[in-house]
Design a protein around this motif. Structure first.
Motif, PDB file in Angstrom:
ATOM      1  N   GLU A  71       3.437  87.738  60.400  1.00 30.44           N
ATOM      2  CA  GLU A  71       4.663  87.749  60.906  1.00 30.44           C
ATOM      3  C   GLU A  71       5.529  88.949  60.802  1.00 30.44           C
ATOM      4  OE1 GLU A  71       6.666  84.207  60.178  1.00 30.44           O
ATOM      5  OE2 GLU A  71       5.221  82.801  61.439  1.00 30.44           O
ATOM      6  N   ASP A  72       5.661  89.523  59.477  1.00 34.53           N
ATOM      7  CA  ASP A  72       6.181  90.503  59.101  1.00 34.53           C
ATOM      8  C   ASP A  72       5.706  91.709  59.696  1.00 34.53           C
ATOM      9  OD1 ASP A  72       8.249  91.943  57.067  1.00 34.53           O
ATOM     10  OD2 ASP A  72       6.295  92.792  56.504  1.00 34.53           O
ATOM     11  N   HIS A  73       4.340  91.706  59.790  1.00 32.36           N
ATOM     12  CA  HIS A  73       3.829  93.056  60.572  1.00 32.36           C
ATOM     13  C   HIS A  73       4.219  92.939  62.252  1.00 32.36           C
ATOM     14  CE1 HIS A  73       0.517  95.907  60.558  1.00 32.36           C
ATOM     15  NE2 HIS A  73       0.092  95.487  61.411  1.00 32.36           N
ATOM     16  N   ALA A  74       4.269  91.867  62.666  1.00 34.81           N
ATOM     17  CA  ALA A  74       4.662  91.727  63.969  1.00 34.81           C
ATOM     18  C   ALA A  74       6.074  92.091  64.131  1.00 34.81           C
ATOM     19  CB  ALA A  74       4.396  90.180  64.647  1.00 34.81           C
ATOM     20  N   LEU A  75       6.947  91.665  63.285  1.00 39.38           N
ATOM     21  CA  LEU A  75       8.208  92.135  63.318  1.00 39.38           C
ATOM     22  C   LEU A  75       8.514  93.618  63.261  1.00 39.38           C
ATOM     23  CD1 LEU A  75      10.070  89.167  61.223  1.00 39.38           C
ATOM     24  CD2 LEU A  75      10.044  89.619  63.934  1.00 39.38           C
ATOM     25  N   LYS A  76       7.707  94.459  62.694  1.00 35.79           N
ATOM     26  CA  LYS A  76       7.645  95.795  62.299  1.00 35.79           C
ATOM     27  C   LYS A  76       7.132  96.384  63.499  1.00 35.79           C
ATOM     28  CE  LYS A  76       7.359  95.797  57.445  1.00 35.79           C
ATOM     29  NZ  LYS A  76       6.590  96.103  56.327  1.00 35.79           N
ATOM     30  N   GLY A  77       6.861  95.758  64.824  1.00 34.09           N
ATOM     31  CA  GLY A  77       6.383  96.289  65.961  1.00 34.09           C
ATOM     32  C   GLY A  77       5.078  96.932  65.809  1.00 34.09           C
ATOM     33  N   ASN A  78       4.050  96.511  64.879  1.00 32.08           N
ATOM     34  CA  ASN A  78       2.835  96.853  64.787  1.00 32.08           C
ATOM     35  C   ASN A  78       1.921  96.442  65.695  1.00 32.08           C
ATOM     36  OD1 ASN A  78       3.469  98.842  62.818  1.00 32.08           O
ATOM     37  ND2 ASN A  78       3.597  97.146  61.345  1.00 32.08           N
ATOM     38  N   LEU A 136      -3.304  96.473  56.834  1.00 33.45           N
ATOM     39  CA  LEU A 136      -4.058  95.729  55.775  1.00 33.45           C
ATOM     40  C   LEU A 136      -2.863  94.929  55.139  1.00 33.45           C
ATOM     41  CD1 LEU A 136      -6.296  95.146  53.784  1.00 33.45           C
ATOM     42  CD2 LEU A 136      -5.434  97.133  52.368  1.00 33.45           C
ATOM     43  N   LEU A 137      -3.219  93.769  55.099  1.00 31.39           N
ATOM     44  CA  LEU A 137      -2.213  92.613  54.916  1.00 31.39           C
ATOM     45  C   LEU A 137      -2.797  92.138  53.259  1.00 31.39           C
ATOM     46  CD1 LEU A 137      -2.104  90.386  58.106  1.00 31.39           C
ATOM     47  CD2 LEU A 137      -0.803  92.443  57.520  1.00 31.39           C
ATOM     48  N   ILE A 138      -3.580  91.701  53.284  1.00 32.67           N
ATOM     49  CA  ILE A 138      -4.061  91.265  51.728  1.00 32.67           C
ATOM     50  C   ILE A 138      -5.582  91.378  51.583  1.00 32.67           C
ATOM     51  CG2 ILE A 138      -2.128  89.604  51.512  1.00 32.67           C
ATOM     52  CD1 ILE A 138      -4.215  87.570  51.974  1.00 32.67           C
ATOM     53  N   CYS A 139      -6.067  91.143  50.401  1.00 29.04           N
ATOM     54  CA  CYS A 139      -7.441  91.081  49.944  1.00 29.04           C
ATOM     55  C   CYS A 139      -7.691  89.770  49.422  1.00 29.04           C
ATOM     56  CB  CYS A 139      -7.694  92.333  49.122  1.00 29.04           C
ATOM     57  SG  CYS A 139      -9.616  92.359  48.799  1.00 29.04           S
ATOM     58  N   ASN A 166      -4.706  92.177  63.604  1.00 24.74           N
ATOM     59  CA  ASN A 166      -5.524  92.738  64.740  1.00 24.74           C
ATOM     60  C   ASN A 166      -4.108  93.010  65.612  1.00 24.74           C
ATOM     61  OD1 ASN A 166      -6.660  93.256  67.144  1.00 24.74           O
ATOM     62  ND2 ASN A 166      -7.708  91.260  67.250  1.00 24.74           N
ATOM     63  N   ALA A 167      -4.049  94.189  65.977  1.00 21.70           N
ATOM     64  CA  ALA A 167      -2.932  94.852  67.033  1.00 21.70           C
ATOM     65  C   ALA A 167      -3.013  94.330  68.600  1.00 21.70           C
ATOM     66  CB  ALA A 167      -2.679  96.111  67.048  1.00 21.70           C
ATOM     67  N   ASN A 168      -4.115  93.765  68.729  1.00 18.83           N
ATOM     68  CA  ASN A 168      -4.538  93.169  69.978  1.00 18.83           C
ATOM     69  C   ASN A 168      -4.889  91.805  69.840  1.00 18.83           C
ATOM     70  OD1 ASN A 168      -5.257  94.060  72.920  1.00 18.83           O
ATOM     71  ND2 ASN A 168      -7.238  93.357  72.423  1.00 18.83           N
ATOM     72  N   GLU A 171      -4.781  85.294  69.603  1.00 23.63           N
ATOM     73  CA  GLU A 171      -3.817  84.039  69.302  1.00 23.63           C
ATOM     74  C   GLU A 171      -3.192  84.509  68.319  1.00 23.63           C
ATOM     75  OE1 GLU A 171      -2.188  81.758  69.724  1.00 23.63           O
ATOM     76  OE2 GLU A 171      -2.735  80.404  71.476  1.00 23.63           O
ATOM     77  N   TYR A 172      -2.077  83.637  67.883  1.00 23.07           N
ATOM     78  CA  TYR A 172      -0.846  83.892  66.689  1.00 23.07           C
ATOM     79  C   TYR A 172      -1.884  83.954  65.487  1.00 23.07           C
ATOM     80  CZ  TYR A 172       2.940  82.911  63.956  1.00 23.07           C
ATOM     81  OH  TYR A 172       4.089  83.070  63.141  1.00 23.07           O
ATOM     82  N   GLY A 173      -1.527  84.948  64.438  1.00 22.50           N
ATOM     83  CA  GLY A 173      -2.131  85.104  63.292  1.00 22.50           C
ATOM     84  C   GLY A 173      -3.616  85.990  63.499  1.00 22.50           C
ATOM     85  N   HIS A 174      -3.726  86.445  64.649  1.00 23.44           N
ATOM     86  CA  HIS A 174      -5.138  87.097  64.772  1.00 23.44           C
ATOM     87  C   HIS A 174      -5.447  88.141  63.534  1.00 23.44           C
ATOM     88  CE1 HIS A 174      -8.614  88.251  67.666  1.00 23.44           C
ATOM     89  NE2 HIS A 174      -8.983  88.036  66.397  1.00 23.44           N
ATOM     90  N   ILE A 175      -6.518  88.049  62.578  1.00 21.70           N
ATOM     91  CA  ILE A 175      -6.884  88.857  61.755  1.00 21.70           C
ATOM     92  C   ILE A 175      -8.433  89.241  61.798  1.00 21.70           C
ATOM     93  CG2 ILE A 175      -4.936  88.335  60.150  1.00 21.70           C
ATOM     94  CD1 ILE A 175      -6.754  86.307  58.772  1.00 21.70           C
ATOM     95  N   PHE A 176      -8.659  90.520  61.185  1.00 21.96           N
ATOM     96  CA  PHE A 176     -10.128  90.740  60.864  1.00 21.96           C
ATOM     97  C   PHE A 176     -10.253  90.343  59.249  1.00 21.96           C
ATOM     98  CE2 PHE A 176      -9.111  93.560  64.425  1.00 21.96           C
ATOM     99  CZ  PHE A 176     -10.124  93.498  65.164  1.00 21.96           C
TER     100      PHE A 176
END
Length: 375
Positions: A71-78, A136-139, A166-168, A171-176
């Motif tokens: 969510e923080d990543h999204a709020l930053k417009g990424n 990169l969010l976490i490891c 995932n910038a594309n 669904e909500y919270g989509h990550i690699f």
């Protein structure tokens, strides 16, 4: 999905790794990352049967961390768009397929990510994590302590999984979910990686959280990344009954079933025993990889269930993604979204499904695999 706040003070936060950890790690210049160490308790054989998996319970630490970071990543417009504003509908019919209208959706973005991330560039998946440092969010990695802990460090463990936004998003919270040392593994879908992915699903302990991976059957695409996202409702395939293929949870601790009344022939593995799930599913993945067969995996129900979608491999035929195999489809035009029908989706699923003979062979292979690990 309701927003989740920042990580609470209940987590243990350390600033540096020990010398022993450094020997198993790789320094990443100018990159401080949160390392989440899974506690040993999550690795117990019976953990899948004991962990609660409900939206009614409080969020787990890893669940809070993933959601807050994303969510923080999204709020930053990424992110390219706000996927939560996309129009959704249930396709009319008995199967209750889910359709999303996303005019910004571009499947090529996923392909470009995997092409850049998994090309051989030295001993590590990302030689310096530069291409995805901001994403990169976490490891996440295995831990040596009884409980899970969060460590802030510039040292990335070689056996860890990089969690990349995932910038594309689908669904909500989509990550690699990318194994850091992927190029030193014989194949991405090995037991160790499957074990870690299933443990991540169990530790998140949120029934909305799903992990998935697609394999197209070609050697050049063996190193494919896992993905994960939160789905507000169960995928249609999760609501269907199954026909027993092997065992039952009471007597054998593992159950393999054929998904009933579904035009795409699929299997579901259910187990309360963590090791059995990983061993059997890993064995079947190896069998399919060795035979050049395309398939998708979907890990759901907090790691307790794994759906396997084998697919016909052909150069002229489009391979469905794991979420499509599960009954969730994205349309980038209003017209396609408005006119999609259950019969059309069923015909699409049927077009990639194995025939009866090859599916029977796969079921026999499953029984052979699980019998080997039951000894």
């Amino acid at each position: 999905m309701a927003p989740v706040g920042h990580v609470e003070s209940e987590c243990t936060l350390q600033r540096e790794s020990t010398r022993t950890e450094r020997c198993k790690s790789h320094q990443v210049p100018n990159c401080i990352t949160n390392i989440y160490h899974l506690g040993k308790s999550i690795q117990d054989d019976d953990v899948l049967g004991d962990l609660p998996c409900s939206e009614a319970r409080s969020h787990s630490l890893l669940d809070i961390l993933l959601l807050s970071q994303w969510e923080d990543h999204a709020l930053k417009g990424n992110l390219r768009y706000d996927v939560s504003t996309c129009q959704m509908k249930i396709v009319s019919g008995a199967k209750k397929f889910i359709a999303q209208l996303n005019e910004n959706w571009n499947l090529n973005t996923l392909m470009d990510f995997e092409k850049k991330s998994f090309q051989a560039r030295g001993p590590y998946c990302f030689s310096d994590v530069k291409p995805h440092r901001e994403d990169l969010l976490i490891c996440v990695t295995f831990g040596e302590k009884e409980g899970s802990e969060l460590v802030s460090s510039s040292i990335l463990p070689k056996d860890g999984v990089l969690v990349i936004a995932n910038a594309n998003p689908v669904e909500y919270g989509h990550i690699f979910l990318v194994p850091y040392d992927v190029h030193k593994m014989p194949r991405l879908l090995d037991k160790r990686v499957l074990e870690l992915m299933t443990q991540i699903a169990a530790e998140v302990a949120n029934s909305s959280f799903h992990i998935f991976v697609d394999y197209d059957g070609s050697e050049s695409m063996d190193h494919r990344g896992f993905q994960a996202s939160y789905f507000a409702d169960p995928l249609p395939v999760e609501l269907l009954p199954s026909i027993p293929v092997y065992g039952n949870l009471l007597s054998t601790g593992i159950y393999i079933g054929e998904v009933a009344d579904y035009t795409l022939k699929a299997l579901v593995f259910v187990s309360k025993n963590f090791n059995k799930t990983v061993q059997v599913v890993g064995e079947i993945c190896a069998y399919l990889c060795d035979n050049g067969s395309a398939f998708s995996l979907l890990i759901s129900d907090c790691g307790k269930k794994v759906f396997l979608f084998p697919q016909v491999r052909a150069p002229f035929r489009y391979q469905l993604s794991a979420w499509e195999c599960g009954g969730y489809f994205i349309y980038d035009t209003q017209s396609d979204f408005n006119h999609v029908t259950e019969s059309y989706i069923c015909s699409l699923l049927a077009s990639v499904s194995l025939d009866a003979h090859n599916f029977k062979t796969l079921k026999q292979q499953c029984c052979t695999a699980v019998s080997k690990f039951m000894i």
